[in-house]
Motif scaffolding. Sequence first.
Motif: not given
Length: 345
Positions: A296-298, A331-332, A337-339
């Motif tokens: 997503l953030l390369p 990306c944030i 979502g993971y947090a």
Amino acid sequence: MAAFDAEPEESDSEELFEHYSFTAGGGQDPLRVDKFLMNLIRNATRNKIQQAAKAGNIRVNEQTVKQNYRVKAGDTVRVLFEHPPYEYLLTPEPIPLDIIYEDASLLVVNKAAGMVVHPGHGNYSGTLVNALAHHLGDMPMNSSNRPGLVHRIDKDTSGLLVIAKTDHAMAHLAQQFFDKTTQREYVALVWGNVADDAGRIEGHIGRNPKNRLQMQVFPEADQGKEAVTHYEVLERLGYVTLVRCRLETGRTHQIRVHMKYIGHTLFNDARYGGDRILKGTTFTKYKQFVENAFQLLPRQALHARTLGFVHPESGEHLFFEAPIPQDMAACIEKWRGYARHLSAE
């Protein structure tokens, strides 16, 4: 020319033009000149460097040397050719610009990630300066013979830059940066849970003697240049933290180097090791999650969000803000979502 400064400049010779000049630091162990230059010049091959040596285009302390000459501490190595550096052959190009503000003295642009600011070795077209040359025509030169540029941000960093359109604006704005009176705030996503809610990082920054493409913090004040970064935690997202950083100085790679120095390398910063999993679990699903976030953030997760300065003509204080770009925002949000998933366990 300053030690390890790779800014090209014209030679005093009528026949040869200086393309690179490097001065080996005090910690330099004897090293073949072809290997020494390969560590410093981006996209250079050993074959090309050896060809330059055979042609008599490499000089150490003003003496022509062969490819097997061993560079020692204090040696000044110069590479010269019969043609001027390509960055002086500036070609205007009709590249779209995201102009935030413009008047007769200056303009403020929101640079996209992936755009090189000025032409240099390996990047002779498609740069911000090529686009500005088309948009503006003639531009004033800065102290490094870079047209219009008052300051710079890295290729893969997005965000705000001010460009001078007149000699007076160039001098006035450059003085503000020198006096540290400008306001610059960046947003960064870094590896790890930053312990303090806010802090101040102070550490002299100079080139890494073992890898000239990197900068590093030196513990001794007589090495590198003074650098100060202030940070504040915006959001804690499990194994990464969203922070904002305010620059008191403007050194090369300053935020990237300072955050790594305190143990929080920028997310997906390939040059400083942030493009691998530095925090988290060993689960396969987590590894896949991080890989997806990298896709997503390369690039390094860094955005120059705000810029404030005094207008060189009116004396008015100007302040600009550029929203976080889509790749970094996505990306944030993925980490948010993971947090939430972690907190629900």
